[in-house]
Design a protein around this motif. Structure first.
Motif, PDB file in Angstrom:
ATOM      1  N   VAL A  20      -7.991  -5.440  85.942  1.00 51.49           N
ATOM      2  CA  VAL A  20      -8.968  -4.396  86.281  1.00 51.49           C
ATOM      3  C   VAL A  20      -8.296  -3.023  86.215  1.00 51.49           C
ATOM      4  O   VAL A  20      -7.289  -2.776  86.882  1.00 51.49           O
ATOM      5  N   ASP A  21      -8.867  -2.143  85.418  1.00 48.49           N
ATOM      6  CA  ASP A  21      -8.325  -0.790  85.267  1.00 48.49           C
ATOM      7  C   ASP A  21      -8.911   0.185  86.280  1.00 48.49           C
ATOM      8  O   ASP A  21      -8.206   1.057  86.801  1.00 48.49           O
ATOM      9  N   ILE A  22     -10.223   0.042  86.530  1.00 47.58           N
ATOM     10  CA  ILE A  22     -10.954   1.021  87.337  1.00 47.58           C
ATOM     11  C   ILE A  22     -11.907   0.298  88.280  1.00 47.58           C
ATOM     12  O   ILE A  22     -12.577  -0.660  87.887  1.00 47.58           O
ATOM     13  N   ALA A  23     -11.975   0.760  89.530  1.00 44.41           N
ATOM     14  CA  ALA A  23     -12.991   0.298  90.476  1.00 44.41           C
ATOM     15  C   ALA A  23     -13.957   1.452  90.729  1.00 44.41           C
ATOM     16  O   ALA A  23     -13.524   2.578  90.998  1.00 44.41           O
ATOM     17  N   LEU A  24     -15.256   1.160  90.623  1.00 41.37           N
ATOM     18  CA  LEU A  24     -16.285   2.178  90.870  1.00 41.37           C
ATOM     19  C   LEU A  24     -16.841   2.033  92.271  1.00 41.37           C
ATOM     20  O   LEU A  24     -17.124   0.919  92.725  1.00 41.37           O
ATOM     21  N   PHE A  25     -17.039   3.171  92.954  1.00 40.01           N
ATOM     22  CA  PHE A  25     -17.611   3.162  94.303  1.00 40.01           C
ATOM     23  C   PHE A  25     -18.755   4.173  94.381  1.00 40.01           C
ATOM     24  O   PHE A  25     -18.572   5.351  94.062  1.00 40.01           O
ATOM     25  N   TYR A  26     -19.904   3.670  94.813  1.00 35.91           N
ATOM     26  CA  TYR A  26     -21.110   4.489  94.878  1.00 35.91           C
ATOM     27  C   TYR A  26     -21.436   4.964  96.295  1.00 35.91           C
ATOM     28  O   TYR A  26     -22.307   5.813  96.457  1.00 35.91           O
TER      29      TYR A  26
END
Length: 234
Positions: free
Chosen positions: A165-171
């Motif tokens: 996993v390169d990037i984790a998105l958080f909303y």
């Protein structure tokens, strides 16, 4: 292209994943919140409705029969969900509840409106308190609740173990906090060191306290702005 971890509730994570895959990214879905409807009383006909999220629209408007009822929606995505449910009298405000206040005050004071905010049990910003302080009749009606998911699937754990996993998105601030709590439960802060966290807003980013490889946030709190940051990081 990147491999991206999406932490949203599953109903929201799925369309987000589809958009990311269409852009060429690989997606790993790891919902850390579960959305559940709760029973509530339909607001009186003389009350205008405020919705500040797609869940508020889905869970709150589904049983309202009058499709001409005035609806004030925060952000274009929420408004699109309202229209999808058949409502035609929709006023669209900026992308946050706080920025919607001037519109609600102007309409409320000039037309003597009463408001009901259809929302979840965990409010980051109580828009009705602000309106009441200005002399308006405004009430909160909880239409859904969110529960933390305290675990990750085997597939997600394996992807994190392998550093895929390169990037984790958080909303949201809550998903950011819960994800870090789950990682701490596993004792795997090393997962964070391998990933970049990209957040919908500065307030979301402020809730990430772990040893991330890098943290950044969208200047405008929209999914389009969030996705533009992925292009910048490729």
């Amino acid at each position: 292209m990147s491999t991206i971890l999406v932490t949203r509730p599953i109903d929201e994570a799925t369309p987000t994943a589809e958009k990311l895959e269409a852009l060429g990214h690989r997606v790993v879905i790891a919902p850390v919140l579960r959305v559940e409807p709760v029973s509530f009383e339909i607001p009186d006909e003389n009350r205008s409705i405020i919705v500040t999220s797609k869940n508020g629209a889905r869970m709150g408007l589904v049983n309202i029969g009058n499709k001409g009822r005035p609806i004030f929606a925060v952000g274009e995505q929420t408004a699109a969900e309202v229209r999808k449910l058949g409502f035609t009298n929709v006023t669209v405000g900026p992308g946050t509840a706080r920025k919607m206040v001037p519109t609600l005050l102007e309409c409320g004071l000039s037309e003597t409106r009463k408001y009901t905010h259809l929302c979840g049990s965990a409010l980051a910003y109580n828009i009705c308190d602000v309106l009441k302080n200005e002399g308006l009749d405004a009430e909160v009606t909880v239409t859904y609740q969110t529960r933390a998911v305290r675990g990750l699937s085997v597939g997600v754990q394996e992807a994190l173990d392998e550093g895929e996993v390169d990037i984790a998105l958080f909303y949201s601030p809550r998903t950011a906090t819960i994800f870090e709590e789950v990682v701490a439960d596993y004792g795997r802060s090393d997962w964070l060191r391998k990933m970049e966290a990209i957040c919908l807003s500065t307030r979301v980013a402020e809730n990430l306290l772990g040893p991330w490889k890098n943290k950044s946030y969208a200047i405008i709190p929209t999914e389009k702005a969030l996705f533009s940051m992925l292009d910048h990081n490729d």
